[in-house]
Design an enzyme around this catalytic site. Structure first.
Site, mmCIF file in Angstrom:
data_model
loop_
_atom_site.group_PDB
_atom_site.id
_atom_site.type_symbol
_atom_site.label_atom_id
_atom_site.label_comp_id
_atom_site.label_asym_id
_atom_site.label_seq_id
_atom_site.Cartn_x
_atom_site.Cartn_y
_atom_site.Cartn_z
ATOM 1 N N GLY A 1 0.823 -1.200 0.000
ATOM 2 C CA GLY A 1 0.000 0.000 0.000
ATOM 3 C C GLY A 1 0.858 1.250 0.000
ATOM 4 N N GLN B 1 2.853 9.973 1.405
ATOM 5 C CA GLN B 1 4.193 9.389 1.502
ATOM 6 C C GLN B 1 5.110 9.797 0.357
ATOM 7 O OE1 GLN B 1 2.373 5.276 2.174
ATOM 8 N NE2 GLN B 1 4.358 5.092 3.165
ATOM 9 N N CYS C 1 5.854 -0.265 7.044
ATOM 10 C CA CYS C 1 5.514 0.929 6.257
ATOM 11 C C CYS C 1 6.717 1.318 5.412
ATOM 12 C CB CYS C 1 5.154 2.061 7.215
ATOM 13 S SG CYS C 1 4.736 3.596 6.396
ATOM 14 N N HIS D 1 -4.391 1.744 7.683
ATOM 15 C CA HIS D 1 -3.016 2.250 7.735
ATOM 16 C C HIS D 1 -2.821 3.385 6.714
ATOM 17 C CE1 HIS D 1 1.522 1.415 7.956
ATOM 18 N NE2 HIS D 1 1.399 2.223 6.916
ATOM 19 N N HIS E 1 -2.333 7.737 6.941
ATOM 20 C CA HIS E 1 -1.313 8.564 6.272
ATOM 21 C C HIS E 1 -1.939 9.849 5.733
ATOM 22 C CE1 HIS E 1 2.427 6.345 6.286
ATOM 23 N NE2 HIS E 1 1.889 5.257 5.763
HETATM 24 NI NI NI Z 1 2.671 3.321 5.645
#
Ligand code: NI
Length: 171
Positions: free
Chosen positions: A46, A51, A92, A134, A138
């Site tokens: 993912g 990010q 992550c 999750h 973010h």
């Molecule tokens: Ni992550």
């Protein structure tokens, strides 16, 4: 398509809150394609736009064994979560080589817009439910290590800073 640079914890940009996407146009489709390429290359299951320093509500996920079932969530919202909780060992791409247990609702129902611009709803459990929660975190500027103790978090920050320095030294 292009590979995007993934921000590493504790980069302050990981705490920005993403804005909703106004329209699924060519620009958004290009971002989705680049995010998918970046996720597969990592490899990861993912990736949230936050990010890669794009602060819009876009998530890509692929939890399939052969990494050939891309799921795209634009403007995702969790509309229901189970009272039953489950603990899962999470990792992550923004916290490389670190894994730890996080407890979350075992099932969720998510509403989002797909790459075709159409709204859909999906009920998920298992790894997909973990992944959705999750990645949506973010978009709110939250990294999974924030569920851990302050002591652990400080240790992770130090480890990540040390790791970043070593990587720079290798160049
Ligand atoms: Ni992550």
């Amino acid at each position: 398509m292009a590979l995007l640079n993934v921000l590493c914890y504790p980069d302050p940009r990981l705490h920005k809150v993403a804005k909703p996407v106004a329209q699924v146009d060519a620009r958004i489709k290009k971002i989705v394609a680049d995010m998918a390429e970046t996720m597969y290359e990592a490899p990861g299951v993912g990736l949230a736009a936050t990010q890669v320093d794009i602060h819009e509500r876009i998530v890509v996920i692929d939890v399939s064994d052969n990494q050939n079932e891309l799921m795209v969530f634009i403007n995702p919202e969790i509309v229901w979560s189970s009272s039953e909780k489950k603990s899962w060992r999470e990792g992550c791409l923004s916290v490389p080589e670190y894994y730890d247990e996080v407890e979350r609702p075992a099932q969720v129902r998510v509403k989002a817009i797909g790459i075709d611009g159409k709204e859909f709803e999906l009920e998920a459990d298992g790894l997909l439910a973990v992944c959705i929660q999750h990645e949506l975190d973010h978009l709110q500027g939250k990294v999974f290590v924030e569920y851990l103790s302050i002591l652990k978090r400080n240790r992770i920050s130090l480890k990540m800073k040390k790791r970043a320095k070593e990587l720079v030294g290798q160049r």
